[in-house]
Design an enzyme around this catalytic site. Structure first.
Site, PDB file in Angstrom:
ATOM      1  CE1 TYR A   5      -9.481  -2.786   0.282  1.00 21.76           C
ATOM      2  CE2 TYR A   5      -8.541  -0.843  -0.752  1.00 21.76           C
ATOM      3  CZ  TYR A   5      -8.384  -2.009  -0.016  1.00 21.76           C
ATOM      4  OH  TYR A   5      -7.141  -2.398   0.417  1.00 21.76           O
TER       5      TYR A   5
ATOM      6  CG  ASN B 295      -3.828  -2.325   6.637  1.00 26.93           C
ATOM      7  OD1 ASN B 295      -3.660  -1.893   5.505  1.00 26.93           O
ATOM      8  ND2 ASN B 295      -4.812  -3.159   6.953  1.00 26.93           N
TER       9      ASN B 295
ATOM     10  CE  LYS C 289      -3.986  -2.195   2.194  1.00 26.87           C
ATOM     11  NZ  LYS C 289      -5.059  -2.032   3.188  1.00 26.87           N
TER      12      LYS C 289
HETATM   13  P1  CMP Z   1      -7.443  -4.502   3.636  1.00 33.27           P
HETATM   14  O1  CMP Z   1      -7.005  -5.842   4.090  1.00 33.27           O
HETATM   15  O2  CMP Z   1      -6.858  -3.962   2.382  1.00 33.27           O
HETATM   16  O3  CMP Z   1      -9.044  -4.520   3.509  1.00 33.27           O
HETATM   17  C1  CMP Z   1      -9.849  -3.397   3.742  1.00 33.27           C
HETATM   18  C2  CMP Z   1      -9.078  -2.231   4.272  1.00 33.27           C
HETATM   19  O4  CMP Z   1      -9.868  -1.257   4.929  1.00 33.27           O
HETATM   20  C3  CMP Z   1      -8.104  -2.706   5.350  1.00 33.27           C
HETATM   21  O5  CMP Z   1      -7.095  -3.474   4.816  1.00 33.27           O
HETATM   22  C4  CMP Z   1      -7.721  -1.382   5.976  1.00 33.27           C
HETATM   23  O6  CMP Z   1      -6.789  -0.652   5.169  1.00 33.27           O
HETATM   24  C5  CMP Z   1      -9.065  -0.651   5.948  1.00 33.27           C
HETATM   25  N1  CMP Z   1      -9.791  -0.796   7.205  1.00 33.27           N
HETATM   26  C6  CMP Z   1     -10.333  -1.912   7.714  1.00 33.27           C
HETATM   27  N2  CMP Z   1     -10.948  -1.667   8.892  1.00 33.27           N
HETATM   28  C7  CMP Z   1     -10.795  -0.362   9.124  1.00 33.27           C
HETATM   29  C8  CMP Z   1     -11.211   0.518  10.161  1.00 33.27           C
HETATM   30  N3  CMP Z   1     -11.923   0.072  11.209  1.00 33.27           N
HETATM   31  N4  CMP Z   1     -10.872   1.805  10.065  1.00 33.27           N
HETATM   32  C9  CMP Z   1     -10.177   2.258   9.004  1.00 33.27           C
HETATM   33  N5  CMP Z   1      -9.760   1.487   7.982  1.00 33.27           N
HETATM   34  C10 CMP Z   1     -10.052   0.192   8.046  1.00 33.27           C
END
Ligand code: CMP
Length: 139
Positions: free
Chosen positions: A49, A112, A9
Site C-alpha cells: 500500500y 472492506n 482481506k
Molecule cells: P483497497 O481497494 O484495498 O485500496 C486501498 C484501501 O485503503 C481500501 O481498499 C480501503 O481498505 C482503505 N481505504 C480507502 N479509503 C479509505 C478511507 N477513507 N478511510 C479508511 N480506509 C480507506
C-alpha cells in the site's frame, strides 16, 4: 485474456466469507490461476500500500491488513481488471451496488472485505509482488 490481482482481506477471512467470495468470483467467469493464504508482515503490507503512504488512513490500513490471514489471488478472464471491480463494488460499502462483495460483506470503507487491482499496469505490479512467474504460468 487478462489477469488481475485480488486479496480477500482479514475481516472477510475471519468472519468465514472466503468460500462465498471465491464462489462469487468463479460464478462471474474468473479462473483462479494462483491462490495462497498468508498473514502479511508489516513491511509486506506497507510495501503493498506504499501509494497510500501519505494518506491519513495508511497506518490504520496497515494494522488492519496484518491483523489476521488473507487470501492472495491471481485471477484471469476477459477484461479481468474492470470485471473484478464490478464484482467487488465501490470502496465504501455504503456506495456499493447490490450483490457486490463489498455490499454483501464489507464492514466499513477500511474493513472492506476485498481488494482488486485498479488498472492493468497496477495488476502486473501487484501480481509480481506476491506470486512468481511459475505460479502465474508466465514461463
Ligand atoms: P483497497 O481497494 O484495498 O485500496 C486501498 C484501501 O485503503 C481500501 O481498499 C480501503 O481498505 C482503505 N481505504 C480507502 N479509503 C479509505 C478511507 N477513507 N478511510 C479508511 N480506509 C480507506
Amino acid at each position: 485474456m487478462q489477469k488481475t490481482f485480488s486479496i480477500i482481506k482479514p475481516d472477510a477471512v475471519a468472519t468465514g466469507k472466503t468460500g462465498k467470495i471465491l464462489s462469487l468470483i468463479e460464478e462471474k467467469g474468473f479462473r483462479i490461476v494462483a491462490m495462497r493464504m498468508a498473514k502479511l508482515s508489516q513491511s509486506q503490507a506497507e510495501g503493498f500500500y506504499a501509494v497510500h503512504a501519505e494518506r491519513p488512513f495508511y497506518r490504520s490500513l496497515v494494522t488492519f491488513m496484518t491483523e489476521g490471514p488473507v487470501v492472495l489471488l491471481a485471477l484471469e478472464r476477459e477484461d479481468a481488471v474492470l470485471k473484478l471491480r464490478e464484482v467487488m463494488g465501490a470502496t465504501n460499502p455504503a456506495n456499493a451496488a447490490e450483490g457486490t462483495v463489498r455490499k454483501l460483506y464489507a464492514e466499513s470503507i477500511e474493513r472492506n472485505a476485498m481488494h482488486g487491482s485498479d488498472a492493468p499496469e497496477t495488476a502486473a505490479v501487484e501480481l509480481a509482488y506476491f506470486f512468481n512467474s511459475i505460479e502465474l504460468n508466465q514461463l
